[in-house]
Design a protein around this motif. Sequence first.
Motif, short mmCIF file in Angstrom:
data_model
loop_
_atom_site.label_atom_id
_atom_site.label_comp_id
_atom_site.label_asym_id
_atom_site.label_seq_id
_atom_site.Cartn_x
_atom_site.Cartn_y
_atom_site.Cartn_z
N LYS A 22 0.83 -1.21 0.00
CA LYS A 22 0.00 0.00 0.00
C LYS A 22 0.86 1.26 0.00
CE LYS A 22 -1.72 -1.11 4.00
NZ LYS A 22 -1.02 -2.36 4.30
N SER A 23 1.83 1.28 0.93
CA SER A 23 2.68 2.48 1.01
C SER A 23 3.47 2.64 -0.27
CB SER A 23 3.65 2.38 2.18
OG SER A 23 2.95 2.22 3.38
N THR A 24 3.99 1.54 -0.76
CA THR A 24 4.78 1.58 -1.99
C THR A 24 3.98 2.21 -3.12
OG1 THR A 24 5.97 -0.39 -1.31
CG2 THR A 24 6.03 0.16 -3.64
N PHE B 189 2.58 11.79 6.30
CA PHE B 189 3.24 10.50 6.57
C PHE B 189 2.65 9.83 7.80
CE2 PHE B 189 5.93 13.16 4.11
CZ PHE B 189 6.53 12.31 3.20
N GLN B 190 3.03 8.55 7.93
CA GLN B 190 2.51 7.74 9.02
C GLN B 190 2.92 8.33 10.38
OE1 GLN B 190 3.51 3.68 8.59
NE2 GLN B 190 2.66 3.07 10.55
N LYS B 191 4.23 8.60 10.50
CA LYS B 191 4.72 9.18 11.75
C LYS B 191 4.68 10.69 11.59
CE LYS B 191 8.69 9.00 14.24
NZ LYS B 191 10.01 9.20 13.68
N MET C 155 -2.22 10.23 2.13
CA MET C 155 -2.03 10.07 3.57
C MET C 155 -1.72 8.61 3.87
SD MET C 155 -5.22 12.25 4.92
CE MET C 155 -4.82 13.81 5.64
N ASP C 156 -0.52 8.39 4.44
CA ASP C 156 -0.12 7.02 4.75
C ASP C 156 -0.37 6.76 6.23
OD1 ASP C 156 0.93 4.53 4.77
OD2 ASP C 156 2.88 5.09 3.94
N GLU C 157 -1.41 6.04 6.53
CA GLU C 157 -1.78 5.73 7.92
C GLU C 157 -1.66 6.96 8.81
OE1 GLU C 157 -0.29 2.03 9.48
OE2 GLU C 157 0.49 1.51 7.50
N PRO C 158 -2.42 8.01 8.51
CA PRO C 158 -2.22 9.26 9.25
C PRO C 158 -2.65 9.16 10.70
CG PRO C 158 -4.13 9.43 7.85
CD PRO C 158 -3.49 8.13 7.51
MG LIG Z 1 3.00 1.14 4.95
#
Ligand SMILES: [Mg+2]
Lengths: 265, 453
Positions: free
Chosen positions: A56-58, A104-106, A185-188
Amino acid sequence: MNDMTRVERTVDSKAIKIAANNVQVYYGDTHAIKDVDVQIEDKTVTAFIGPSGCGKSTFLRCLNRMNDTIDICRVEGDILLDGEDIYDKRVDPVQLRAKVGMVFQKPNPFPKSIYDNVAYGPRIHGLAKSKSELDDIVEKSLRRAAIWDEVKDRLDAPGTGLSGGQQQRLCIARAVATEPEVLLMDEPCSALDPIATAQVEELIDELRSRYSVVIVTHSMQQAARVSQKTAFFHLGNLVEFGETGQIFTNPEDPRTESYITGRIG
Amino acid sequence: MTDISQMPDAAPTTKPKGGSLFEKDARTKRRNAAESRFKMYGIAAIGIGLLMLIVLVTNIVTAGTGAFQQSFLALNVELKADKLDKKGNRNIEDIKKVSTFGYAPLIASALESEVEKLGIQTDLKPKEMGKILSKAAQAELRNYVIANPDEIGKTVSFRFLVNSRVDGYMKGRVTRESIANDKSISVEQLDFVDQLRDAGVLYKAFNPDFIFGADASDQRPEAAGIGVSMLGSLFMMLVVLALALPIGVAASIYLEEFAPQNRLTDIIEVNISNLAAVPSIVFGILGLAVFINYMHLPTSAPLVGGLVLTLMTLPTIIISTRASLKAVPPSIRDAALGVGASKMQAVFHHVLPLAAPGILTGTIIGLAQALGETAPLLLIGMVGFIASNPPDGIVAGFLSPNSAMPAQIYEWSKRADPAFYERAWGGIIILLIFLVTMNTIAVLLRRRFERRW
Ligand SMILES: [Mg+2]
Ligand SMILES: Nc1ncnc2c1ncn2[C@@H]1O[C@H](COP(=O)(O)OP(=O)(O)OP(=O)(O)O)[C@@H](O)[C@H]1O
């Protein structure tokens, strides 16, 4: 899953903002994304779900060419933004990323003041002609990210001094300040508590009126609550893509069904 | 679902299995013994290190502090016009014709009248009395007269250096026994010195000329100072800073942030690490071959010294800069790229400011290393050069021959007169003060800016 009825389903189809055709991504010899076709509509929230490591992130990072920073990463196929191939030689990724923003996620605020965090993008893109114009942009962005009331008295305080949820909303404010057309948005919400998560979700729903939003999430409920379209990835393949309501109530593929009912992943 | 309130009040406790926790079993005892043994080794190692440090520091301080003090003789000298300016026209050119020897009688008669005034009894002839003074005294007097020709004819009070034997006697280095075979001083002269000291005209005082003055020839150790070679070191450090910092930082940024990861960059990386381990004398011989023999830059010049030290410092700076660039979390770069910054903007707006304290720390430590380096200076002729005149002007500072602090110290330690030995230790104190200050600044910088994200 009662939450699913909360968002009104827009069944009428909209213009296509991003079209990905036959996308393959390799990390060295690893084939991380296999043959993915996805259409991301304008003014729509699209959710990417799937088990960990499925790509997914890729895939998300392909959409604004953030993968360019990884030396071993290779992308094939075409991804069209407004009908233009973003992997074309003539495209400058920097210009692309101003149009396709990313959260980003973090939470990763710059170790600078809250004001400078939000003002950075507009500054480097020359969006404001004067200080007061820049002030307006900062305020508008912070308001849009639902964090203005919490930080309006301490705009000079460092962004890193905020709580995790506030930092993430600051990052969202920073992303919207450059007026992107697409927001990735990656796992926001993965670092946020339920209250902050609810705020971000509300925010995403508002952002939908202006941008097209793509969100990666591990929470089925979240995908169901905020998105209109859902894409389910599995082992680098796009297994199923369609209306969120349909994916969650009546999935076509057995793998999708096992995943959303909690049997794989 | 048991309700807690229904539990019996005094439930029976279980018995410990194996042994009681209050008694240590054999295994635990062995492990604890091993641990305390190891702690003892550690404490012993630290103790030895500290002891060595204390011995070193006390040694340096006791041997070196003497150099900061010098014995002086206060004298009122009549600047007789008939000796200094025979024509009486105060023409500076005519005054300059009187050599330093011409000033000797003035000093001798001043000393004679002082002795008379103080009522000192001695069999010494005025000429022998004058020998307790440094040879630098005449030159000092001459320089004063040339600088102030209007004072001719008046009586001026001076503070003259005494010669190194007398100074050594005042500091306890020279005794009546030790001068048995010494032709340059006699027991009578020492008696005379005792009388002058008791009268209060011959005394020890802080000597700023040691810190700020120039080196002196073999006969005048009492007049030697480290100031000019300090300037030499300063100009070298300026060259190092001006070259090594920008080159090192640019190279590191390119290698760390822009260069593709391939065989070539791997080789470069390995070689930079290797260069950091190359003995400094190798850089010296490289400097001799390239800068002096091939490029014909002047020998003994701080410019060449600085170039050689730059070569030596570059790997240190590159390695520490790359380490501090690596320490900046990639999420900061992602954040900048994510809002549409170019790679260069990401690096210069965000990564570099965060890495700056680390870069500065590395640079200061590299400079400190370069400041204390002696071996490469040996090969480009900065050792052995007597830095007797401060450079006039910036350009001369870079191009005219000079020494450097460690080279000066090495040079003094080679000379025969024990008075120079004292100065070598004194020079080491000054050098150490510089190095400790620089390292402290580096540590403070690192503390101050540690982990801001
Ligand atoms: Mg990911
Ligand atoms: N920088 C990289 N170098 C090599 N392989 C990578 C890299 N990033 C990801 N991969 C591989 O690509 C595949 C997909 O990773 P990706 O991060 O896209 O998964 P994901 O779906 O986002 O997982 P998660 O839900 O855990 O975030 C994984 O097998 C991973 O090992």
